[in-house]
Design an enzyme around this catalytic site. Sequence first.
Site, PDB file in Angstrom:
ATOM      1  N   ARG A 175      11.610  -0.124  -0.656  1.00  0.00           N
ATOM      2  CA  ARG A 175      10.708   0.356  -1.712  1.00  0.00           C
ATOM      3  C   ARG A 175      11.080   1.751  -2.166  1.00  0.00           C
ATOM      4  NH1 ARG A 175       4.872   0.091   0.489  1.00  0.00           N
ATOM      5  NH2 ARG A 175       4.512   1.335  -1.369  1.00  0.00           N
ATOM      6  N   ASP A 228       1.757  -1.506  -5.358  1.00  0.00           N
ATOM      7  CA  ASP A 228       1.842  -2.760  -4.643  1.00  0.00           C
ATOM      8  C   ASP A 228       1.276  -3.835  -5.564  1.00  0.00           C
ATOM      9  OD1 ASP A 228       1.900  -3.792  -1.518  1.00  0.00           O
ATOM     10  OD2 ASP A 228       0.522  -4.912  -2.816  1.00  0.00           O
ATOM     11  N   ASP A 246       3.931   4.376   4.619  1.00  0.00           N
ATOM     12  CA  ASP A 246       3.092   5.379   3.967  1.00  0.00           C
ATOM     13  C   ASP A 246       3.136   6.692   4.721  1.00  0.00           C
ATOM     14  OD1 ASP A 246       2.041   4.233   1.759  1.00  0.00           O
ATOM     15  OD2 ASP A 246       0.380   3.281   2.822  1.00  0.00           O
TER      16      ASP A 246
END
Lengths: 718, 676
Positions: B481, B497, B586
Site C-alpha cells: 500500500r 480502504d 497503521d
Amino acid sequence: MCASVKYNIRGPALIPRMKTKHRIYYITLFSIVLLGLIATGMFQFWPHSIESSNDWNVEKRSIRDVPVVRLPADSPIPERGDLSCRMHTCFDVYRCGFNPKNKIKVYIYALKKYVDDFGVSVSNAISREYNELLMAISDSDYYTDDINRACLFVPSIDVLNQNTLRIKETAQALAQLSRWDRGTNHLLFNMLPGGPPDYNTALDVPRDRALLAGGGFSTWTYRQGYDVSIPVYSPLSAEVDLPEKGPGPRQYFLLSSQVGLHPEYREDLEALQVKHGESVLVLDKCTNLSEGVLSVRKRCHKHQVFDYPQVLQEATFCVVLRGARLGQAVLSDVLQAGCVPVVIADSYILPFSEVLDWKRASVVVPEEKMSDVYSILQSIPQRQIEEMQRQARWFWEAYFQSIKAIALATLQIINDRIYPYAAISYEEWNDPPAVKWGSVSNPLFLPLIPPQSQGFTAIVLTYDRVESLFRVITEVSKVPSLSKLLVVWNNQNKNPPEDSLWPKIRVPLKVVRTAENKLSNRFFPYDEIETEAVLAIDDDIIMLTSDELQFGYEVWREFPDRLVGYPGRLHLWDHEMNKWKYESEWTNEVSMVLTGAAFYHKYFNYLYTYKMPGDIKNWVDAHMNCEDIAMNFLVANVTGKAVIKVTPRKKFKCPECTAIDGLSLDQTHMVERSECINKFASVFGTMPLKVVEHRADPVLYKDDFPEKLKSFPNIGSL
Amino acid sequence: MQSWRRRKSLWLALSASWLLLVLLGGFSLLRLALPPRPQPGASQGWPRWLDAELLQSFSQPGELPEDAVSPPQAPHGGSCNWEACFDTSKCRGDGLKVFVYPAVGPISETHRRILASIEGSRFYTFSPAGACLLLLLSLDAQTGECSSMPLQWNRGRNHLVLRLRPAPCPRTFQLGQAMVAEASPTVDSFRPGFDVALPFLPEAHPLRGGAPGQLRQHSPQPGVALLALEEERGGWRTADTGSSACPWDGRCEQDPGPGQTQRQETLPNATFCLISGHRPEAASRFLQALQAGCIPVLLSPRWELPFSEVIDWTKAAIVADERLPLQVLAALQEMSPARVLALRQQTQFLWDAYFSSVEKVIHTTLEVIQDRIFGTSAHPSLLWNSPPGALLALSTFSTSPQDFPFYYLQQGSRPEGRFSALIWVGPPGQPPLKLIQAVAGSQHCAQILVLWSNERPLPSRWPETAVPLTVIDGHRKVSDRFYPYSTIRTDAILSLDARSSLSTSEVDFAFLVWQSFPERMVGFLTSSHFWDEAHGGWGYTAERTNEFSMVLTTAAFYHRYYHTLFTHSLPKALRTVADEAPTCVDVLMNFIVAAVTKLPPIKVPYGKQRQEAAPLAPGVPGPRPKPPAPAPDCINQIAAAFGHMPLLSSRLRLDPVLFKDPVSVQRKKYRSLEKP
C-alpha cells in the site's frame, strides 16, 4: 524687452555724460579689478589640484617613478612555506584584537621598484589587475593607512603570475618589508602559480608563514582553513558584456572550449562527440583566421568559426579541464555564460570552496571517469540543471566578475575566520538574491512541544478600569496552567490600587508601570516574563471560560510558533477599490486573530519591539489602533504560517461597551482597520497574512459523547 | 554736483573691489607659501596612477603553455584523496553497498550489536565482491580483534576503518589507501574529503534511538547562566560573567554550579558551553553540550568537528580563537537573541538527527560516503542542515529541497493543489463504487488509483469518473500500500480502504487542511498509544478519548514522500512485521511520520453516524461493540526497532471555521459535514 528698456534709460544716462578722458580711465580700471576678481575666484575654486600636486607631483604619480630599492644578492630569503600552518599556529590574532566592529584592518605597503645589484628589475611593473586589487582593498572598509593598527598586510609586490617573477629576488623583496616578521599576517595574491615543466599548484616564491590567496590549489598544497582558494580572473569578462540568459535547455548539451588541451583529453572529448553527435561540441583554436581578428575571441570546430565567449551561452554544460595548471580562467567565462561547469581536474580546490557550495553550481567528475561524463550529466534532472545554471551565473556576478569582487570575498573569508561569531552564513554566501527574498526562515524552526508544566504568563494591559481588571484577574487565575500574571499599568496620571486591594490569587502578580500610555507597551519583552508562552489579554475580556483559556494554551503548545487566538478576522482584496479590506465576522476563512486574548511565543514581543519593519510601531502608537493587526503581520511574515483560531468564538462581547457599539462607530472602525492593513502591506512590501479555513476545537467537541468525560466541556459559543 | 556724486560712488565701488581682491588673493598666496600638512584621519589609500591605463594584464592571452599537462599526480607520500584512492566504479547501480568484516574471536556486546545494526540496514551486502565499501570495525582493544589484516585488504582500497574511540589498537598493518573514520581526529592528520570525522562517543552511548535533546523550550530561560565551563572530572560549572575581567582561566570560581561536586557526567545548564580545543577528550564534552542545547563555544579546536564535511557547524556552534578571550566573551554577551535562538535550536536538531545513538553515527558516516559517490545526486547542504536531516530526507527521492514536504516554507514553494486517491481493495474485494464517486467529486482530485489486492478477479467495468482511474493489480502484501508507485503524480496522497466511506465535502476540507500541514498526516479516525504499566510495554487503543497520537491510514492525507521513506528506509524486518499483522501497518506509518516531523498528526471531523454503521477497517471500531484488541505486540516491536517512542499526542481537532456554529447554514461552506 523690459530689461533693454531699463538699460536705455539708465546706462546711457551714466556714462555718456562724463568727460571722455575720464571715461576711458575708469573703464580700464574697472576691467583690471574685474579680471583680478575672476582670477582670484578661480584660484579659490581649484585649491585641491594645487594642494595635491604638492603631495604627489604629476611626475611622481606615474608608476615608473616609484622609489627604487636595491636588493643585495645576499639579503635574507624567507623559509619555503610551512604546510602545517593553521590560523591558531601561524597567524598573530593579537594584531586584530582592537577592533570593536569585528572587521579586520588591512594595510598596503607603498609601491616600490626592486632591483638587484646590477640594477636589473626583479619583476615586471605592477599588473593592471594587481593595481585594481589594491585599489579595491584601499577603497573598502578593511583599509587602514596606520601600519600599527593593521591586522593584515598586503605587499604591493605583484605575484599574480609566477611567470613574470624572479623567484629568489621576489622572496628577498618580501623579506625586507618593514613588518614581514616571517610573513606573519601577510597576504599574497597569486592566480597563476608554478612554472614549467611540472607546474606546482601553489606559488613557488618562498613565503614562510604568509597566507596565500591562490588560484589553482590542489589538495596537496592547500592549507585548509589557512590559505584561500581564489578564481583565476578572466580579463575577458571586463571586455565582453554577456547579458544574462535564462536557464533552460540550450542548443548544445556539452561543450568544450579550451584550447591547448592535452592530446589525450582531446581524444576523449572527440570520442564523446562522435558518440553523441550534435549535442556535443568540441572547439579548438582557429588556424585560418584572417588578419586582425583576435584569436582569443574565436573558437573553431573544423571550418566553423564561433565567437568566444558568446558560444558558451549556447551550451548547458561546459567542460573545464585542467591544463598545465589546475586553475583555469575559462571557469570564470563559463560561469558568466550561465553554463554549468563540468570540472575535470582531480584534487583541484575550487575557488572560495571554504564558503561556496559548488555542488549547487557545478559537476565535478574524476578524470578517470571522463568517458562517462555524458551519461553522468544526463542523469541530472532538468530542474536541478536549471537551478545550477542560475547558481553558476550568480556565483560569477557575486564572486568572479571583477578583481574587486575577488579581493573582497577573500578578505571576507579571512575576516570570518578571525571573528567567527560575526561570520556571514552559508545562505548569505550561496543563495541568489531571488531565493533570499522568496524564502522564509522561521525563527522557531525546531519542532518542539513545550512541556505543559511551563505554563504561561498572562499580560493584562490596563488604563483605569480597575473593577473590570480585577474580574479579569480573578477569572484568568482559575486557569490551571497560568504561572504568572503581569499587569501593565498604562496610566501615568493615576497610581495603581494599593496592594491590599488586589484580588488574592494563587500565582505571582506583578504590576509594571509604563512611562507613556502607548499601545505597544502590551508587546514589550518585560524581564518579568519567564515562560515562553504569553497570553495577551485585555482588561475587559471576562467572557472566556477557564476551559477555553486552558485549551488555548494546549493548542499553543502544539503550535508554539503561531498566534493562537479566539475571534478570527479576515483580509480581503476589494476589487472595486483596488485595495485591502478588513472583514470581521461570519466568514468561512480567517487570516488574523484578535490579540484581545491570544497566546503567542514571547520572542515575538522582542521582534515587535525591536524588529518591526518601517514606522509601523510608531504609527500604531500614534493612532492608538491596530496593534493586533501589526502583530498578525509580523508573525505571519517571519514564520510564513497562518494563525490558529480556537473555538467558535467570534467576538469579545463585553456588557459595558454595548452602549457605544453603534452602527456608525462600527463602520468607521472597519474603515480604520482596512487602512491599517493597506498601510502595513505597503511597509512590509508584501501581504504576509495566510488565509485558512480551519479552527481548532477539542478532539471531542460537540461529539456525541458523555460531557463529563470530555477534557474541555465548557467551551463558549459566541 | 551730480557728476561729482556719481564719481564718488564710482570710487567707492572701485576701492571696495580692490579690498576684496587683496583679501582673497592674499589668502590664496598665504596658502601657497605654507607647506600643506596632511589632514589627520583622511587616509591616503592606494594612489590613482596617472598611467594606470597603460598597465599590462597579469596574463597575456596565448601565454599559457600548451600541451604541457603533466600526468595525473600520484599520491604524495602515502597521502590520499578521494579521486586517487577510492574506486567508484564498483558502486554502480543502487548506491553504496557495504560489506562488514565479521569479527574474529570473541567480541564485545557493543561490537555484536553494531554489526547487527549495519547488517539490518539498507546499505548491507553479504558478499565482499559485490560491495563497494568494505568496513573494518575497530572498536575496543581488549577483545583483541584489531590485530589481523583482513583478507580482501588490497592495500586498503575502498576500505573504511571505523574507530569509534580514538586509537584503541596499536597499528599492526599499514592503513594504505583506506579511509579512516575516527573520533575527533587531529586537524593535521585529517584528510578532508577522504577521512570522516566522528564524534567522541562516551562509553555508555545508546546503540539505537537514544535520548532526545534536553532542550524543552526554544529560548533560554531568563536568569540562566550565560556560560558553563567544563570541569576536570566530567562535570560543568557555571561561570560568573558579570565581571568583565573574568575569562576562563579558573580565577573566577566564586559561583560553583551544581555540577561541581558530582562525579557522574551531568549536562550543563547554560546558554553557552566553553570547550577547550586542545584535548581530544574535550570532544566528548562537545556532545554533552549539544544534547543539553548549550551552544558549544570551541576555543581553537585542534580536532576536526564531527561530520564537518556535511554539517555546517557555524549554525550550531561558535569556533573562537582562544587568544582573544575578552573579545569572545564580549561577543557572547552581545549576541542578538535571534542568533542565540537559532544556534540553540540547531544544536538540538543536530543531536537528534546525527549523534544521539551509535546507529545514527554509523549511518551518517555511510551516508557521507554515499554522497561522495553520488556526486550530483547527493544531498544538498540544506537537507543536511535543516530538520529532519539527511538520514530522513532521502536524496534518492529528490535533490531539490522544494520537493520535500518539510522545506516548502523555507523554499518559498508550496505543494500542488491536487491529490491522488489511492484505494486499497483487500478481501473480500468489492469494487468501492460509492467511494470512488465521492472522491472523484472533489474539485481537488487529480486521479484515482485502485490497488487490487485480493483473490477475486479484476472487475472489467469501473464507474465513469471525471478523473483518470488506474487499476494496479497483482500485489498481495499489505506493505505494498505504501509503495512509491510511479503512477502517483501529485504531492498529496489520499490513502483509502475500499470499506472507508467519505463524503466529497469531508475530502475537500481535509485536503485544504493538509495543504497547511503538508509534512503531517491528516486523518479522520484516530487511535492513541499509552504506556501499559501492567504489561510493562506500550499499548494502543482506538477508543475515543480526549487525545490521539495516530490517524488511521485507511482514510488519511499525506505527502507522497512518505511512500519512498516507508519503502526505502525502513529495515526489511519492520516491513515484514506489517505484512504479518495488517493492523500494524497503521502504527508503522504513524511511527515514521512522527519520527520525521516530531509532531502529532492532525484530525479533521468525520460524520459520526456512518462511522457507526460502517467501521473503516477491520479492528477499527465504532464506539461499540468493543473490537478485539489488535495484535498488541507490534507497537512494542516497532518501538524497539526505532529505539524510542516517537509518537506524540494531540488534544485538538481542526474543524471548519463555522463548524456547528449557530449561524445560518447558508453561510457555511462545509454544510454537509455537520448534518445529523
